[in-house]
Every structure is written in C-alpha cells, then in structure tokens.
Scaffold this motif. Structure first.
Motif, PDB file in Angstrom:
ATOM      1  N   PRO A   1      -6.935   5.287   2.384  1.00 23.91           N
ATOM      2  CA  PRO A   1      -6.783   6.652   2.337  1.00 23.91           C
ATOM      3  C   PRO A   1      -5.892   6.717   1.146  1.00 23.91           C
ATOM      4  N   ALA A   2      -5.923   8.058   0.709  1.00 22.24           N
ATOM      5  CA  ALA A   2      -5.202   8.397  -0.608  1.00 22.24           C
ATOM      6  C   ALA A   2      -4.172   9.127  -0.344  1.00 22.24           C
ATOM      7  N   GLY A   3      -3.961   9.724   0.918  1.00 17.54           N
ATOM      8  CA  GLY A   3      -2.788  10.705   1.176  1.00 17.54           C
ATOM      9  C   GLY A   3      -2.704  11.111   2.614  1.00 17.54           C
ATOM     10  N   PHE A   4      -1.742  11.312   3.029  1.00 15.68           N
ATOM     11  CA  PHE A   4      -1.360  11.869   4.522  1.00 15.68           C
ATOM     12  C   PHE A   4      -0.412  12.959   4.471  1.00 15.68           C
TER      13      PHE A   4
ATOM     14  N   TYR B   1       0.814  -1.181  -0.108  1.00 19.12           N
ATOM     15  CA  TYR B   1       0.165  -0.079   0.077  1.00 19.12           C
ATOM     16  C   TYR B   1       0.808   1.111  -0.072  1.00 19.12           C
ATOM     17  N   PHE B   2       1.889   1.231   0.927  1.00 15.50           N
ATOM     18  CA  PHE B   2       2.630   2.479   1.062  1.00 15.50           C
ATOM     19  C   PHE B   2       3.646   2.720  -0.260  1.00 15.50           C
ATOM     20  N   ALA B   3       4.126   1.465  -0.993  1.00  9.50           N
ATOM     21  CA  ALA B   3       4.872   1.597  -2.015  1.00  9.50           C
ATOM     22  C   ALA B   3       4.057   2.035  -3.388  1.00  9.50           C
ATOM     23  N   SER B   4       2.681   2.146  -3.237  1.00  7.20           N
ATOM     24  CA  SER B   4       1.902   2.445  -4.411  1.00  7.20           C
ATOM     25  C   SER B   4       1.237   3.776  -4.116  1.00  7.20           C
ATOM     26  N   SER B   5      -0.128   3.716  -3.668  1.00  7.31           N
ATOM     27  CA  SER B   5      -0.896   4.842  -3.157  1.00  7.31           C
ATOM     28  C   SER B   5      -0.453   5.631  -2.210  1.00  7.31           C
ATOM     29  N   GLY B   6       0.393   5.167  -1.244  1.00  6.98           N
ATOM     30  CA  GLY B   6       0.788   6.125  -0.103  1.00  6.98           C
ATOM     31  C   GLY B   6       2.092   6.828  -0.276  1.00  6.98           C
ATOM     32  N   ALA B   7       2.625   6.565  -1.405  1.00  6.94           N
ATOM     33  CA  ALA B   7       4.067   6.992  -1.666  1.00  6.94           C
ATOM     34  C   ALA B   7       4.176   8.526  -1.182  1.00  6.94           C
ATOM     35  N   ALA B   8       3.369   9.193  -1.459  1.00  5.82           N
ATOM     36  CA  ALA B   8       3.518  10.720  -1.275  1.00  5.82           C
ATOM     37  C   ALA B   8       3.509  11.275  -0.119  1.00  5.82           C
ATOM     38  N   LEU B   9       4.596  10.952   0.789  1.00  8.00           N
ATOM     39  CA  LEU B   9       4.761  11.278   2.132  1.00  8.00           C
ATOM     40  C   LEU B   9       5.903  12.306   2.444  1.00  8.00           C
ATOM     41  N   ARG B  10       5.562  12.901   3.479  1.00  9.59           N
ATOM     42  CA  ARG B  10       6.887  13.755   3.778  1.00  9.59           C
ATOM     43  C   ARG B  10       7.949  13.098   4.590  1.00  9.59           C
ATOM     44  N   PRO B  11       9.223  13.579   4.291  1.00  9.88           N
ATOM     45  CA  PRO B  11      10.159  12.711   4.523  1.00  9.88           C
ATOM     46  C   PRO B  11      10.191  12.127   6.049  1.00  9.88           C
ATOM     47  N   HIS B  12       9.657  12.750   7.049  1.00  8.42           N
ATOM     48  CA  HIS B  12       9.726  12.389   8.469  1.00  8.42           C
ATOM     49  C   HIS B  12       8.786  11.139   8.422  1.00  8.42           C
ATOM     50  N   MET B  13       7.475  11.162   7.852  1.00  5.91           N
ATOM     51  CA  MET B  13       6.685  10.315   7.974  1.00  5.91           C
ATOM     52  C   MET B  13       7.223   9.126   7.171  1.00  5.91           C
ATOM     53  N   ALA B  14       7.660   9.359   6.204  1.00  7.02           N
ATOM     54  CA  ALA B  14       8.132   8.256   5.180  1.00  7.02           C
ATOM     55  C   ALA B  14       9.289   7.669   6.061  1.00  7.02           C
ATOM     56  N   GLN B  15      10.064   8.117   6.786  1.00 11.10           N
ATOM     57  CA  GLN B  15      11.122   7.388   7.393  1.00 11.10           C
ATOM     58  C   GLN B  15      10.510   6.541   8.775  1.00 11.10           C
ATOM     59  N   ALA B  16       9.499   7.176   9.293  1.00  8.86           N
ATOM     60  CA  ALA B  16       8.998   6.345  10.373  1.00  8.86           C
ATOM     61  C   ALA B  16       8.094   5.173   9.893  1.00  8.86           C
ATOM     62  N   VAL B  17       7.520   5.396   8.526  1.00  6.74           N
ATOM     63  CA  VAL B  17       6.761   4.293   8.186  1.00  6.74           C
ATOM     64  C   VAL B  17       7.734   2.982   7.598  1.00  6.74           C
ATOM     65  N   GLN B  18       8.876   3.523   7.027  1.00 12.44           N
ATOM     66  CA  GLN B  18       9.856   2.541   6.639  1.00 12.44           C
ATOM     67  C   GLN B  18      10.331   1.821   7.955  1.00 12.44           C
ATOM     68  N   GLU B  19      10.603   2.573   8.960  1.00 10.22           N
ATOM     69  CA  GLU B  19      11.020   1.866  10.333  1.00 10.22           C
ATOM     70  C   GLU B  19      10.179   0.908  10.757  1.00 10.22           C
TER      71      GLU B  19
END
Ligand SMILES: [Zn+2]
Length: 512
Positions: free
Chosen positions: A321-324, A202-220
C-alpha cells in the motif's frame, strides 16, 4: 502518476448500523478522497463492506437474543443504507459471499504451500463450563502493552496486537464470573518477526506519511520483536481452515485483511466496468495501483503491520500500500460512542434530520484526525449555521440578481480561481490530506464571497469565484455541487472568459 487509485476503508463489523464515529472517522474521508481523485482525472475505486467473520458478531447476537446469521444480514443492509444516505458512494461492497471465502482460502493456502506459515503451540484462555476457547471478542482483560482493559486481538487504546493468552486477568465477556483455564493449542501462525527488517524499510520509504499517533505505534511495534500472527483460531465461528493439521479451526479475521482488501478492490473495479484477468490483478506490481487506506487508528496492526507482512511473505506477487490515513475516536457530548450503552447518534438519524451536505460539512469540520473530537447537536447548529448555511444563502441571494445574464470574467479572477483551486487541492492530497482543513478552507472562502460588495462591473468575477469555491468544496457538498455546476472536474488552469449565473439552491439547517 499511478494508473489507478484504490481507496479502502476496513469493513465495519456486521453487528449493528454505522454511527457518527464511523462516518466522521474513515468513511467520509475515504469518500471525499475518492471524489477528489476522480475530479482530478484519476481512475479511482473505493471499497469497503460488512465484516461477518468477527467474534463480535457472535457476542452481539447472543446479547440481543438473535442468531449471528440474522444479525449479519440485518447489519449489512443497514450499513449499506446508511452509507448511501450520507452520499458515501462505495464501488466495492463486500459481504458474506462464497467468492470472498474462496479468495481467503486461496490466499492462506498460498502462504501455507510456500511454507510461510507454521504450526506452533499457542496459549488460549479456555472456559470449561462451555468448552470454548476465548479469543478476540469472547475475552476481556488488561492489555499486556498499555494495561488498558479491553478485548483480545487488538488493543483499541495503544493499537498493539494483544493475544488472548497474554491478557492480564482474562475473563469471558459472556460469563465474566466463570473460571478460566489456560490451555495450549497448536495453531498455524505467520512469524511476523521474519519480516520486521523489511517492514522497517517499507515504512522508512513509501509508508512514511503517517499521522503522528500511527507513526508512534508503528515505531513501537517495529522496535521490538514482532509477535506471531495466528492464521487459525481454535473456535467455530469464521471461515473453516482447510488444513488437516488444524482440523476444526477457523481463519483468524485479522489474517483475512489482505485477501479482503484484494476482494473489495476487485468488486469495485468490476462495478466500474473493468474486466479483470484475476481477482488480485490490481494488486500486482505491474498494475501500478496506488492503494490508500482510511482506517481507525486501532486497525494499524492488522492492515499496516500484519497486512504488509502477509504481502511480503508472498514474494514479488503484490505491491505494498502507498498510504494510511488514520483517525481517532469521535465522542458524543464528551463521552466515547458506545453501542451497548446506547450513547450514540446513528448515521441514519443525521441523514434524516439534515440535508446531507450540512451533515457532511459538520463531520468534516470536526473530523477526529489527530486526536479525539466531539459531536454535539448544539455545536452542529452553531457551526453549520454561522460558517456554512447563512453565508452560503447570502452569497446565493447576491448572485441571483444576475441569473441568466452572460457576464465577462477578468484575468484577475482567473488568477483568483487558480488560487482557490490550489488551496483546496492542498487539503485533499496525501500526505497532508485533512477533512478539517478542507471544511475550514470552504468556510474562509465563503466568508470572503459573503463580505464582497459586488458591483455590476465585477458580477462576472464574483460568480466565477463562487463557482471555483463550490468546485473546490464539491467532494464535501455533493448535492449543492451537482445542482449548481455542469461538472466538478478540477481546473488547474482556469480559462473562463465569460459566465452565466444560475439561481442557486439554498441550504437549511433541517430539524436539529
Ligand atoms: Zn494496549
């Protein structure tokens, strides 16, 4: 293009009014995004509310010597009034209501009857002196992920969930010196680990557009096994769990996030005149609703990870959801806002001291989008004076000499208006949405109009571009746009051939 946009900002805890950190973070951004989507012709609902099931309601009420119920009623009224004072127009505002309770219970009961939630023993700090189990706001300790001191549930610093039983050196927030024991209690949990692979997709496709801090936390979070999400807690504050195996327990507020999101969307759509076949209809895949969250970084886990997993657990019933769009902390004079230390500026104070357009401009210009930013009264006066109030008033005065005359608009000016519209559009749309760049675009365009030596021949072009700038700024400068423009609809291709300037309102700095 989706049929509808649902904008959601997680409801603030009903344990006080909103301060500038709340407004400069998610709420102004959600309001501006909603206004822009509507101006661009998309049906949009905006939902938030006041959250009363949090343990922080209980701890604050104890500190203030009042009852949680009285605190919730007072805070809910204040939150609603502050949003209105700042022109943050909410369609769906959730509060302590039976209909919400029923929706939460329906949601967890569906998970329960589908066999998605299971009974498991979990460790909780226990306070023998009061007989209370300590969760969330009741307990403080070191975060097991980042070591930062904080309450249980969610870590404000790293964004990870932190179970009360995993805190380092847990202590009661109310009785910090009291002895704490560890006890095991069976609670119902959703094993999030079962959804990790699908969350990654999900995050690799639709939820990809995250601000850097959230992207880091989601990946962790998704790179290691996910914790169990407690659906029930062994405490008395909250919605009573309807399952006999956990009699006397209540629903974990962080397990209510999706039922709440569905609820606030339904309230919002009803307020805008829609008749829904079911409370959750707008979340069905066939409804094609584009759900976009505006939230503090520390809400990543309950909404984006646990929330998406809860939706996945219910099969194909719901779209994800489409975005955060996250924000970081806003500071006051270079220190974190703190209600308990009284180090804050209330939203209501800002609304009382300044025209709200000026306040909205400054919060947008300093919005903590990717890192902490700072609020100070001196900076507000300097920034809004030099970049908004003074240039706007000179531009308005310049336009006034042609008020009431009908003037021609050239093809070159129509081209310029389209460029202005595009510059603003780029700041209001996902994935690059940015209040800061919207405010910057406004200041740059106003500066250009301010420097323009207007001749009688080009007066129509000047006023035409002034209107284009104001139309672009309309999601932020709501009162000025309402006073100066006939409508605020986004014009992707301007076709104006003549224009009649108006006498425009001036801005003041208020009583800063
Ligand atoms: Zn942490």
């Amino acid at each position: 293009m989706s049929k509808r946009v649902a904008v959601i900002s997680p409801a603030p805890t009903a344990n006080g009014d909103l301060h500038l950190g709340h407004l400069a973070g998610p709420f102004l951004a959600a309001d501006v995004y909603t206004r822009y989507q509507r101006a661009a012709g998309r049906e949009t609902v905006f939902g938030t509310g006041a959250q009363d099931t949090s343990t922080f309601v209980v701890t604050t009420a104890r500190r203030l010597g009042t009852t949680p119920e009285a605190l919730v009623a007072d805070s809910t009224a204040r939150i609603e009034a502050t949003l209105a004072a700042m022109g943050i127009e909410v369609d769906g505002f959730s509060r302590d209501e039976d209909r919400f309770t029923k929706l939460v219970l329906d949601f967890v009961s569906r998970l329960h009857s589908a066999g998605k939630i299971v009974l498991k023993p979990a460790r909780f700090p226990f306070l023998p002196s009061t007989g209370e189990y300590l969760v969330d706001g009741y307990v403080k300790g070191g975060c097991p992920v980042c070591l930062t001191e904080g309450c249980a549930g969610l870590c404000e610093s790293c964004g990870h969930s932190s179970a009360a039983g995993d805190l380092i050196d847990p202590r009661s927030t109310e009785h910090p010196d009291a002895v704490v024991e560890m006890r095991e209690v069976p609670v119902l949990v959703l094993p999030l680990e079962e959804y990790r692979t699908r969350l990654k997709e999900y995050f690799a496709s639709s939820g990809a557009a995250l601000r850097p801090h959230m992207a880091q936390a989601v990946q962790e979070m998704l790179d290691s096994p996910l914790p169990d999400l407690p659906i029930t807690y062994p405490i008395s504050w909250g919605i009573p769990a309807p399952f006999p195996e956990v009699a006397g327990q209540t629903i974990n507020p962080n397990a209510e996030t999706m039922a709440w999101s569905i609820y606030t969307t339904a309230l919002g759509a009803e307020k805008r005149g829609e008749l829904l076949a079911a409370d959750d209809q707008l979340w069905w895949p066939e409804a094609e609703t584009e759900v976009v969250y505006f939230l503090g970084f520390d809400n990543t886990f309950p909404f984006a990870i646990a929330g998406a997993a809860m939706l996945l657990a219910l099969g194909d019933r719901y779209a994800l959801p489409a975005g955060f769009v996250t924000n970081e902390f806003y500071e006051l004079e270079h220190q974190k806002f703190s209600t308990s230390r009284g180090h804050l500026v209330w939203g209501q104070d800002l609304a009382d001291r300044l025209p709200r357009d000026v306040g909205r401009f400054h919060l947008a210009a300093t919005s903590p989008e990717n890192q902490r930013t700072n609020f100070g009264w001196g900076a507000l006066e300097a920034v809004t004076g030099a970049r908004l109030i003074e240039p706007w008033n000179r531009v308005a005065a310049k336009a006034e000499q042609w008020a009431g005359q009908t003037l021609p608009v050239s093809a070159a000016s129509r081209f310029a208006a389209d460029r202005i519209t595009q510059r603003f559009a780029a700041t209001y749309q996902l994935p690059a949405f940015s209040l800061g760049r919207a405010a910057e675009t406004l200041a740059e365009q106003l500066g250009r109009l301010d420097r323009w030596q207007v001749t009688a021949e080009l007066a129509g072009d000047f006023y035409h571009q002034l209107e284009a700038v104001l139309r672009g700024a309309a999601p932020i400068l709501i009162d000025l746009a309402a006073a100066a423009l006939d409508d605020t609809a986004v014009r992707l291709r301007d076709e104006t051939t003549e224009i009649t300037p108006k006498v425009l309102p001036r801005l003041t700095g208020g009583a800063v």
